[in-house]
Design a protein around this motif. Structure first.
Motif, PDB file in Angstrom:
ATOM      1  N   THR A 399       0.991  -1.088   0.082  1.00 51.40           N
ATOM      2  CA  THR A 399       0.092   0.078   0.126  1.00 51.40           C
ATOM      3  C   THR A 399       0.902   1.443   0.015  1.00 51.40           C
ATOM      4  OG1 THR A 399      -0.221   0.434   2.453  1.00 51.40           O
ATOM      5  CG2 THR A 399      -1.548  -1.181   1.540  1.00 51.40           C
ATOM      6  N   ASN A 400       0.482   2.293   0.060  1.00 55.04           N
ATOM      7  CA  ASN A 400       1.007   3.655  -0.256  1.00 55.04           C
ATOM      8  C   ASN A 400       1.671   3.555   1.294  1.00 55.04           C
ATOM      9  OD1 ASN A 400      -0.036   7.258   0.375  1.00 55.04           O
ATOM     10  ND2 ASN A 400       1.656   6.346  -0.615  1.00 55.04           N
ATOM     11  N   SER A 401       2.816   4.246   1.358  1.00 58.05           N
ATOM     12  CA  SER A 401       3.648   4.289   2.522  1.00 58.05           C
ATOM     13  C   SER A 401       3.140   5.629   3.348  1.00 58.05           C
ATOM     14  CB  SER A 401       5.157   4.213   2.127  1.00 58.05           C
ATOM     15  OG  SER A 401       5.511   5.265   1.345  1.00 58.05           O
ATOM     16  N   TYR A 402       3.913   5.691   4.665  1.00 60.35           N
ATOM     17  CA  TYR A 402       3.852   6.729   5.439  1.00 60.35           C
ATOM     18  C   TYR A 402       3.845   8.286   4.988  1.00 60.35           C
ATOM     19  CZ  TYR A 402       3.437   9.076   9.957  1.00 60.35           C
ATOM     20  OH  TYR A 402       3.154   9.694  10.847  1.00 60.35           O
ATOM     21  N   GLY A 403       4.753   8.339   4.327  1.00 65.13           N
ATOM     22  CA  GLY A 403       5.159   9.687   3.772  1.00 65.13           C
ATOM     23  C   GLY A 403       5.944  10.723   4.610  1.00 65.13           C
ATOM     24  N   LYS A 404       6.753  10.044   5.396  1.00 66.05           N
ATOM     25  CA  LYS A 404       7.647  10.765   6.310  1.00 66.05           C
ATOM     26  C   LYS A 404       8.928  11.072   5.298  1.00 66.05           C
ATOM     27  CE  LYS A 404      10.667  11.646   9.716  1.00 66.05           C
ATOM     28  NZ  LYS A 404      12.172  11.688   9.536  1.00 66.05           N
ATOM     29  N   GLY A 405       9.225  12.139   4.525  1.00 64.68           N
ATOM     30  CA  GLY A 405      10.056  12.321   3.734  1.00 64.68           C
ATOM     31  C   GLY A 405      11.014  13.352   3.911  1.00 64.68           C
ATOM     32  N   THR A 406      11.280  13.616   5.330  1.00 66.28           N
ATOM     33  CA  THR A 406      12.284  14.708   5.900  1.00 66.28           C
ATOM     34  C   THR A 406      13.589  14.007   6.480  1.00 66.28           C
ATOM     35  OG1 THR A 406      10.861  14.857   7.769  1.00 66.28           O
ATOM     36  CG2 THR A 406      10.411  16.537   6.232  1.00 66.28           C
ATOM     37  N   VAL A 407      14.557  15.038   6.537  1.00 64.06           N
ATOM     38  CA  VAL A 407      15.706  14.415   7.112  1.00 64.06           C
ATOM     39  C   VAL A 407      15.899  15.203   8.460  1.00 64.06           C
ATOM     40  CG1 VAL A 407      18.112  14.067   6.775  1.00 64.06           C
ATOM     41  CG2 VAL A 407      16.845  13.831   4.786  1.00 64.06           C
ATOM     42  N   TYR A 432      10.560  12.871  -7.066  1.00 65.34           N
ATOM     43  CA  TYR A 432       9.413  13.546  -6.271  1.00 65.34           C
ATOM     44  C   TYR A 432       9.812  13.750  -4.763  1.00 65.34           C
ATOM     45  CZ  TYR A 432       8.236   8.818  -5.362  1.00 65.34           C
ATOM     46  OH  TYR A 432       8.396   7.331  -4.841  1.00 65.34           O
ATOM     47  N   ALA A 433       9.188  14.689  -4.072  1.00 67.77           N
ATOM     48  CA  ALA A 433       9.466  14.687  -2.769  1.00 67.77           C
ATOM     49  C   ALA A 433       8.367  13.809  -2.077  1.00 67.77           C
ATOM     50  CB  ALA A 433       9.082  16.147  -2.143  1.00 67.77           C
ATOM     51  N   ILE A 434       9.180  12.874  -1.223  1.00 66.00           N
ATOM     52  CA  ILE A 434       8.319  11.981  -0.406  1.00 66.00           C
ATOM     53  C   ILE A 434       7.508  12.511   0.814  1.00 66.00           C
ATOM     54  CG2 ILE A 434       8.778   9.879   0.893  1.00 66.00           C
ATOM     55  CD1 ILE A 434      11.262   9.221  -0.476  1.00 66.00           C
ATOM     56  N   GLN A 435       7.891  13.425   1.165  1.00 68.57           N
ATOM     57  CA  GLN A 435       7.333  14.032   2.362  1.00 68.57           C
ATOM     58  C   GLN A 435       5.785  14.103   1.879  1.00 68.57           C
ATOM     59  OE1 GLN A 435       7.937  14.510   5.450  1.00 68.57           O
ATOM     60  NE2 GLN A 435       6.063  15.760   6.067  1.00 68.57           N
ATOM     61  N   GLY A 436       4.772  13.906   2.748  1.00 66.90           N
ATOM     62  CA  GLY A 436       3.402  14.044   2.752  1.00 66.90           C
ATOM     63  C   GLY A 436       2.836  13.252   1.512  1.00 66.90           C
ATOM     64  N   LEU A 437       3.558  12.361   0.833  1.00 65.88           N
ATOM     65  CA  LEU A 437       3.076  11.696  -0.339  1.00 65.88           C
ATOM     66  C   LEU A 437       3.212   9.872  -0.161  1.00 65.88           C
ATOM     67  CD1 LEU A 437       1.796  12.109  -3.301  1.00 65.88           C
ATOM     68  CD2 LEU A 437       3.999  12.369  -4.216  1.00 65.88           C
ATOM     69  N   GLY A 438       4.600   9.866   0.194  1.00 65.26           N
ATOM     70  CA  GLY A 438       5.101   8.574   0.376  1.00 65.26           C
ATOM     71  C   GLY A 438       5.523   8.000  -1.092  1.00 65.26           C
ATOM     72  N   VAL A 439       5.556   6.645  -1.064  1.00 70.18           N
ATOM     73  CA  VAL A 439       5.916   5.937  -2.068  1.00 70.18           C
ATOM     74  C   VAL A 439       4.735   4.982  -2.486  1.00 70.18           C
ATOM     75  CG1 VAL A 439       7.488   4.166  -3.114  1.00 70.18           C
ATOM     76  CG2 VAL A 439       8.315   5.771  -1.213  1.00 70.18           C
ATOM     77  N   MET A 440       4.401   5.000  -3.794  1.00 71.53           N
ATOM     78  CA  MET A 440       3.188   4.164  -4.289  1.00 71.53           C
ATOM     79  C   MET A 440       3.649   2.856  -5.010  1.00 71.53           C
ATOM     80  SD  MET A 440       0.115   4.034  -4.792  1.00 71.53           S
ATOM     81  CE  MET A 440      -0.668   5.480  -4.975  1.00 71.53           C
ATOM     82  N   PRO A 441       3.168   1.745  -4.586  1.00 72.78           N
ATOM     83  CA  PRO A 441       3.353   0.403  -5.003  1.00 72.78           C
ATOM     84  C   PRO A 441       2.918   0.107  -6.541  1.00 72.78           C
ATOM     85  CG  PRO A 441       1.395   0.092  -3.629  1.00 72.78           C
ATOM     86  CD  PRO A 441       2.243   1.560  -3.384  1.00 72.78           C
ATOM     87  N   SER A 442       3.613  -0.576  -7.237  1.00 71.65           N
ATOM     88  CA  SER A 442       3.078  -1.032  -8.609  1.00 71.65           C
ATOM     89  C   SER A 442       1.995  -1.760  -8.492  1.00 71.65           C
ATOM     90  CB  SER A 442       3.893  -1.439  -9.503  1.00 71.65           C
ATOM     91  OG  SER A 442       5.097  -0.318  -9.720  1.00 71.65           O
ATOM     92  N   LEU A 443       1.728  -2.534  -7.505  1.00 73.79           N
ATOM     93  CA  LEU A 443       0.450  -3.776  -7.358  1.00 73.79           C
ATOM     94  C   LEU A 443       0.224  -3.309  -5.796  1.00 73.79           C
ATOM     95  CD1 LEU A 443      -0.862  -6.140  -8.379  1.00 73.79           C
ATOM     96  CD2 LEU A 443       0.734  -7.598  -6.973  1.00 73.79           C
ATOM     97  N   CYS A 444      -1.136  -2.939  -5.742  1.00 75.55           N
ATOM     98  CA  CYS A 444      -1.811  -2.520  -4.571  1.00 75.55           C
ATOM     99  C   CYS A 444      -2.575  -3.592  -3.913  1.00 75.55           C
ATOM    100  CB  CYS A 444      -2.655  -1.282  -4.845  1.00 75.55           C
ATOM    101  SG  CYS A 444      -3.683  -0.667  -3.519  1.00 75.55           S
ATOM    102  N   LEU A 445      -2.157  -3.759  -2.425  1.00 77.20           N
ATOM    103  CA  LEU A 445      -3.040  -4.745  -1.981  1.00 77.20           C
ATOM    104  C   LEU A 445      -3.796  -4.005  -0.883  1.00 77.20           C
ATOM    105  CD1 LEU A 445      -0.167  -7.281  -1.001  1.00 77.20           C
ATOM    106  CD2 LEU A 445      -1.699  -7.322  -2.995  1.00 77.20           C
ATOM    107  N   SER A 446      -4.236  -3.016  -0.969  1.00 75.92           N
ATOM    108  CA  SER A 446      -5.284  -2.067   0.070  1.00 75.92           C
ATOM    109  C   SER A 446      -6.531  -3.102  -0.301  1.00 75.92           C
ATOM    110  CB  SER A 446      -5.460  -0.813  -0.549  1.00 75.92           C
ATOM    111  OG  SER A 446      -4.225   0.003   0.033  1.00 75.92           O
ATOM    112  N   GLY A 447      -6.960  -3.464   0.890  1.00 72.76           N
ATOM    113  CA  GLY A 447      -8.195  -4.083   0.830  1.00 72.76           C
ATOM    114  C   GLY A 447      -8.337  -5.646   0.869  1.00 72.76           C
TER     115      GLY A 447
END
Length: 533
Positions: A399-407, A432-447
């Motif tokens: 699934t979409n990850s947390y979106g914590k993209g700051t150092v 792209y900036a990871i902060q507030g967005l996260g990383v998107m999988p190519s295959l989604c398992l949400s649900g």
């Protein structure tokens, strides 16, 4: 209480902590004499403590001003810090008027502190330290507070309004964080408390207790002290200690009487990696990133290859991984890449502008690699996932990850506390900036439920039948926009995230089964680039 002028105390106090020749601010107008102050519980040595506070605040204010990704002026930090005294005594309030900080208790002004005319950290820090000291004569709660409580109140308030990851850690909290990052000297066990004594939950392989203790053992005494009588923090302190020192334990095992065991303390780095080979595939779970993570992943994969040279590939499980040391994320990415960018960081401070690239040498020598992420995969785990996905080296599943993209940069303070300051943002190899967005999988398992059920067959889908037919490929349009959406387009970024909503999938076997099925599919090397919704 009546208001008293602070100028005399401020001028004298600043002289104690500032180099000779730093001008004092002009005196405030004459004020009525102060009433007899309330009794104050003295610090150990008030002048020495005042100097320590001023030094700590100077270091802290300067670090925030220089390094934080969002600029803050020294005066802003100092005035905000003064306002933090109200967290100890809610009756205390601060107002700035006519070049002075006016402090009140229950609405009545008790102190007036002239504000420095410069923006030098040590001048403002000295002013705040003197005010904190003098306010103890006007507030029972401040008089009773210890020095660290005052430091914490000021620093927390100075950081208020900044991002959620910037914080002040007290000396005790900072020591715990350092132990998690760098290891500590102890006996190398995980334990739980069973009422009185402690019960061993895990003995770390090759640690000081390996071969001497085992899971289920009860430790009743350490160096003669009954652990049942101790608070948890004191219990931990007795088990830890300087490297190569001994601790004498009394141990009770289910199949025998109490016995004495002497263990020599050594450096302990909590294990961050677990690995197994499942159906001819190496499954490597990374819990978090500490100083040993890259070496542990390297060893786990090398051992799997040595045991089975026909190894089909590997699953890198980053679900639930909150992050940790950034250099370890770079190191793990480098294990599987033949070259190219890993991540770049961008901030205000020149030191925050960095770019990291991989060297040659793929540990798996091109074998298929699947990376699992979920809504709790954050920070360093997101860097690793993005690097392996954007390079085309791995397929990302989950699934979409947390979106914590700051150092965060860590500043050690004179009291051995720490400032953790956000000073830059991660940008993936795709830009792209990871902060507030996260990383998107190519295959989604949400649900996707656990366990998977085959309604037609009336039973579970076996792992051998698992393929990419489980889950939903993410639309190419979503992936394309993911790489270009601006950092300030918050609403659009949130909408994109819903294309594969975050979930906590840590420990779900379904995700592992999907990954194993993908690796067994001979087309996995090209499938992640050609999946269509």
């Amino acid at each position: 209480m009546v208001r008293s002028s602070l100028f005399a105390g401020l001028a004298l106090g600043l002289a104690a902590v500032l180099p000779t020749g730093v001008p004092a601010t002009a005196a405030a107008p004459a004020a009525p004499a102060a009433a007899t102050p309330a009794p104050v519980a003295p610090f150990a040595t008030e002048d020495a403590d005042f100097g320590q506070t001023a030094t700590l605040l100077r270091r802290g204010f300067q670090a925030i001003h220089d390094r934080a990704i969002e600029p803050r002026s020294i005066p802003e930090l100092a005035v905000a810090g003064l306002d933090g005294l109200s967290t100890i005594d809610p009756a205390v309030s601060v107002a700035v008027k006519d070049g002075a900080a006016l402090l009140s208790v229950d609405g009545l002004e008790v102190l007036g502190a002239p504000l420095p005319e410069d923006e030098i950290a040590r001048t403002w820090a000295g002013m705040v330290a003197v005010v904190a000291r003098e306010m103890r004569h006007h507030s029972t709660a401040l008089a009773a507070a210890d020095l660290e409580a005052i430091h914490e109140a000021i620093m927390d308030a100075a950081l208020e309004g900044m991002d959620a990851h910037s914080r002040y850690d007290s000396p005790g909290d900072a020591e715990k964080q350092r132990s998690r990052r760098n290891g500590f000297s102890g006996i190398g066990v995980r334990y739980v408390r069973d009422g009185g004594p402690i019960r061993i939950k895990e003995v770390m392989a090759e640690g000081p207790s390996d071969g001497l203790l085992r899971p289920g053992d009860l430790i009743t005494h350490a160096d003669g002290a009954a652990l049942a009588d101790l608070e948890l923090a004191e219990m931990s302190r007795r088990l830890r200690g300087p490297r190569h020192t001994e601790v004498a334990l009394t141990v009770v095992r289910a199949d025998g009487p109490a016995r004495n065991v002497t263990i020599v303390r050594d450096k302990v780095v909590p294990p961050s990696v677990e690995a197994e080979v499942r159906d001819g595939v190496a499954v490597v779970r990374v819990r978090r990133f500490n100083i040993a993570t890259t070496a542990s992943v390297r060893d786990a994969v090398a051992d799997a290859l040595a045991a089975d040279p026909r190894l089909a590939g590997a699953v890198l499980d980053l679900r639930g991984n909150p992050g940790g040391l950034l250099d370890q994320a770079y190191g793990v990415a480098d294990l599987f890449l033949e070259g190219g960018p890993i991540v770049s960081t961008r901030g205000r401070h020149p030191g925050s502008l960095q770019a990291y690239t991989a060297g040659p040498g793929d540990l798996l020598k091109g074998r298929p690699l699947v990376v699992l992420v979920d809504g709790r995969s954050a920070s360093s785990s997101e860097i690793l996932a993005a690097a392996l996905k954007d390079s085309g080296r791995a397929m990302l599943v989950g699934t979409n990850s947390y979106g914590k993209g700051t150092v965060q940069t860590i500043v050690r303070l004179p009291n051995q506390g720490e400032l953790k300051l956000t000073w830059s943002r991660f940008h993936s190899p795709a830009g792209y900036a990871i902060q507030g967005l996260g990383v998107m999988p190519s295959l989604c398992l949400s649900g996707v439920a656990e366990p998977l059920e085959d309604a037609d067959a009336g039973g579970f889908i076996p792992a051998t039948a698992m393929t990419a037919s489980i889950g939903t490929p993410v639309a190419e349009a979503v992936e394309a926009r993911w790489e270009t959406v601006p950092l300030d387009a918050e609403a659009e970024r949130e909408t994109l995230r819903e294309a594969c909503a975050r979930e906590n999938r840590t420990g779900m076997d379904t995700d592992i089964d999907v990954a194993l099925g993908l690796i067994r599919d001979a087309s996995v090397q090209t499938q992640h680039a050609t999946l269509e919704p």
